[in-house]
Write a protein that holds these residues in place. Sequence first.
Motif, PDB file in Angstrom:
ATOM      1  N   ASN A  87       0.845  -1.190   0.000  1.00  0.00           N
ATOM      2  CA  ASN A  87       0.000   0.000   0.000  1.00  0.00           C
ATOM      3  C   ASN A  87       0.885   1.246   0.000  1.00  0.00           C
ATOM      4  OD1 ASN A  87      -1.844   2.011   0.379  1.00  0.00           O
ATOM      5  ND2 ASN A  87      -2.698   1.210   2.286  1.00  0.00           N
ATOM      6  N   PHE A  88       1.122   1.780  -1.174  1.00  0.00           N
ATOM      7  CA  PHE A  88       1.926   2.988  -1.309  1.00  0.00           C
ATOM      8  C   PHE A  88       1.057   4.210  -1.593  1.00  0.00           C
ATOM      9  CE2 PHE A  88       5.464  -0.017  -2.712  1.00  0.00           C
ATOM     10  CZ  PHE A  88       6.048  -0.026  -1.449  1.00  0.00           C
ATOM     11  N   GLY A  89      -0.156   4.191  -1.073  1.00  0.00           N
ATOM     12  CA  GLY A  89      -1.046   5.319  -1.255  1.00  0.00           C
ATOM     13  C   GLY A  89      -1.981   5.110  -2.431  1.00  0.00           C
ATOM     14  N   PRO A  90      -2.965   6.005  -2.577  1.00  0.00           N
ATOM     15  CA  PRO A  90      -3.980   5.863  -3.636  1.00  0.00           C
ATOM     16  C   PRO A  90      -3.460   6.303  -4.996  1.00  0.00           C
ATOM     17  CG  PRO A  90      -4.414   7.830  -2.368  1.00  0.00           C
ATOM     18  CD  PRO A  90      -3.236   7.157  -1.705  1.00  0.00           C
ATOM     19  N   ARG A  91      -2.431   5.596  -5.464  1.00  0.00           N
ATOM     20  CA  ARG A  91      -1.908   5.913  -6.786  1.00  0.00           C
ATOM     21  C   ARG A  91      -2.902   5.502  -7.874  1.00  0.00           C
ATOM     22  NH1 ARG A  91       4.131   3.544  -6.397  1.00  0.00           N
ATOM     23  NH2 ARG A  91       2.971   1.686  -5.762  1.00  0.00           N
ATOM     24  N   ALA A  92      -2.567   5.800  -9.108  1.00  0.00           N
ATOM     25  CA  ALA A  92      -3.491   5.580 -10.223  1.00  0.00           C
ATOM     26  C   ALA A  92      -4.039   4.159 -10.219  1.00  0.00           C
ATOM     27  CB  ALA A  92      -2.791   5.872 -11.547  1.00  0.00           C
ATOM     28  N   GLY A  93      -5.340   4.049 -10.204  1.00  0.00           N
ATOM     29  CA  GLY A  93      -6.008   2.762 -10.305  1.00  0.00           C
ATOM     30  C   GLY A  93      -6.263   2.049  -8.999  1.00  0.00           C
ATOM     31  N   VAL A  94      -5.612   2.477  -7.904  1.00  0.00           N
ATOM     32  CA  VAL A  94      -5.728   1.756  -6.628  1.00  0.00           C
ATOM     33  C   VAL A  94      -7.150   1.802  -6.088  1.00  0.00           C
ATOM     34  CG1 VAL A  94      -5.062   1.821  -4.198  1.00  0.00           C
ATOM     35  CG2 VAL A  94      -3.311   1.939  -5.959  1.00  0.00           C
ATOM     36  N   LEU A  95      -7.714   2.987  -5.997  1.00  0.00           N
ATOM     37  CA  LEU A  95      -9.051   3.104  -5.410  1.00  0.00           C
ATOM     38  C   LEU A  95     -10.121   2.522  -6.329  1.00  0.00           C
ATOM     39  CD1 LEU A  95      -8.812   6.653  -3.795  1.00  0.00           C
ATOM     40  CD2 LEU A  95      -8.598   4.417  -2.693  1.00  0.00           C
ATOM     41  N   GLU A  96      -9.941   2.661  -7.619  1.00  0.00           N
ATOM     42  CA  GLU A  96     -10.912   2.072  -8.545  1.00  0.00           C
ATOM     43  C   GLU A  96     -10.879   0.550  -8.468  1.00  0.00           C
ATOM     44  OE1 GLU A  96     -13.327   3.508 -10.277  1.00  0.00           O
ATOM     45  OE2 GLU A  96     -12.704   5.310  -9.211  1.00  0.00           O
ATOM     46  N   THR A  97      -9.681  -0.016  -8.312  1.00  0.00           N
ATOM     47  CA  THR A  97      -9.563  -1.470  -8.167  1.00  0.00           C
ATOM     48  C   THR A  97     -10.210  -1.929  -6.870  1.00  0.00           C
ATOM     49  OG1 THR A  97      -7.519  -1.538  -9.468  1.00  0.00           O
ATOM     50  CG2 THR A  97      -7.947  -3.401  -8.006  1.00  0.00           C
ATOM     51  N   ALA A  98      -9.990  -1.166  -5.796  1.00  0.00           N
ATOM     52  CA  ALA A  98     -10.598  -1.513  -4.513  1.00  0.00           C
ATOM     53  C   ALA A  98     -12.115  -1.412  -4.587  1.00  0.00           C
ATOM     54  CB  ALA A  98     -10.054  -0.590  -3.415  1.00  0.00           C
ATOM     55  N   LYS A  99     -12.614  -0.403  -5.268  1.00  0.00           N
ATOM     56  CA  LYS A  99     -14.064  -0.249  -5.424  1.00  0.00           C
ATOM     57  C   LYS A  99     -14.647  -1.429  -6.183  1.00  0.00           C
ATOM     58  CE  LYS A  99     -15.490   3.785  -6.808  1.00  0.00           C
ATOM     59  NZ  LYS A  99     -15.933   4.910  -7.689  1.00  0.00           N
ATOM     60  N   ARG A 100     -13.947  -1.845  -7.228  1.00  0.00           N
ATOM     61  CA  ARG A 100     -14.414  -2.984  -8.012  1.00  0.00           C
ATOM     62  C   ARG A 100     -14.408  -4.265  -7.167  1.00  0.00           C
ATOM     63  NH1 ARG A 100     -11.500  -2.066 -11.999  1.00  0.00           N
ATOM     64  NH2 ARG A 100      -9.734  -3.425 -11.565  1.00  0.00           N
ATOM     65  N   GLN A 101     -13.386  -4.426  -6.321  1.00  0.00           N
ATOM     66  CA  GLN A 101     -13.322  -5.604  -5.456  1.00  0.00           C
ATOM     67  C   GLN A 101     -14.505  -5.649  -4.496  1.00  0.00           C
ATOM     68  OE1 GLN A 101     -10.086  -5.684  -2.648  1.00  0.00           O
ATOM     69  NE2 GLN A 101     -10.314  -7.876  -2.230  1.00  0.00           N
ATOM     70  N   VAL A 102     -14.832  -4.519  -3.889  1.00  0.00           N
ATOM     71  CA  VAL A 102     -15.964  -4.468  -2.954  1.00  0.00           C
ATOM     72  C   VAL A 102     -17.258  -4.815  -3.683  1.00  0.00           C
ATOM     73  CG1 VAL A 102     -17.358  -2.959  -1.495  1.00  0.00           C
ATOM     74  CG2 VAL A 102     -14.865  -2.810  -1.413  1.00  0.00           C
ATOM     75  N   ARG A 103     -17.467  -4.199  -4.828  1.00  0.00           N
ATOM     76  CA  ARG A 103     -18.708  -4.425  -5.576  1.00  0.00           C
ATOM     77  C   ARG A 103     -18.815  -5.881  -6.020  1.00  0.00           C
ATOM     78  NH1 ARG A 103     -17.725  -1.243  -9.459  1.00  0.00           N
ATOM     79  NH2 ARG A 103     -18.632   0.660  -8.590  1.00  0.00           N
ATOM     80  N   GLU A 104     -17.733  -6.423  -6.566  1.00  0.00           N
ATOM     81  CA  GLU A 104     -17.774  -7.798  -7.068  1.00  0.00           C
ATOM     82  C   GLU A 104     -17.928  -8.809  -5.939  1.00  0.00           C
ATOM     83  OE1 GLU A 104     -14.257  -8.226  -9.414  1.00  0.00           O
ATOM     84  OE2 GLU A 104     -15.094  -7.141 -11.147  1.00  0.00           O
TER      85      GLU A 104
END
Length: 264
Positions: A87-104
């Motif tokens: 976890n090196f911070g909310p770099r490009a794509g990190v939060l969108e990937t996490a959002k997709r994981q929660v939704r899926e």
Amino acid sequence: MAKATKKAPPDHHPAPNAWLMALELRAPWELWSVLPSWPALAKAPVGDGHPVIVFPGLSASDGSTLPLRAYLNNLGYDISGWNQGYNFGPRAGVLETAKRQVRETAEASGEAVSLVGWSLGGVYARELAKELPRHVRSVITLGTPFSGSHKSTNAWRLYELTSGRSIAQEVENFDLPAAPPVPTTSIYSRTDGVVAWPSSLQAPCQNNPHTENVEVFASHIGLGLNPSAWWVVADRLAQAAGQWKPFERAGKLQQWVFPDPTRP
């Protein structure tokens, strides 16, 4: 993530002093204390086995949350790490990937997901719950700084170094002190050597009365390895959906382990 507007300036609490930082060296002992604590931990309330995602702290990976995840898996929960390496911070794509994981995860299980976040991982958990309230059942954070300024921690320079971002500009994109719209528990320690503990306190929220702060005796680095913190996480996850109640210090042992929340 949506940008926040018209925020009040965050409170500034001095970062923990050198003495508290030195106390972070006790973290390995907190993990070892799980062994003598296991008979009690094994008697923690058991929930319905719903899915839980655990987010690591700054510069940490899923390896850091493995002991906690193993414990929750032993209690019957469907446990996942964040699956994004360090976890090196909310770099490009990190939060969108996490959002997709929660939704899926929620869609695959047919159940809302509980999010557990350690330090910076708790910031992710809170913000994801704000964006995906239908997919998130509850949020539990461990030593997460969300209500103070970025200089209320001893990790802000490390954040800028590892993420390559200005933390002062980053926090402007979010209303971090605002509570998620789901049951939320902030676990904190007054002897945290990284985050000023008042920065982990959720203020009363008119729109969401199901928020609370629970104090434990722990270091910041040891919060995710600490038996008392594990008990709180298990107790909170065990609540039936829609039947939230504040954490209770039941019995003499718990009243000793968990400080009185009314003390100044």
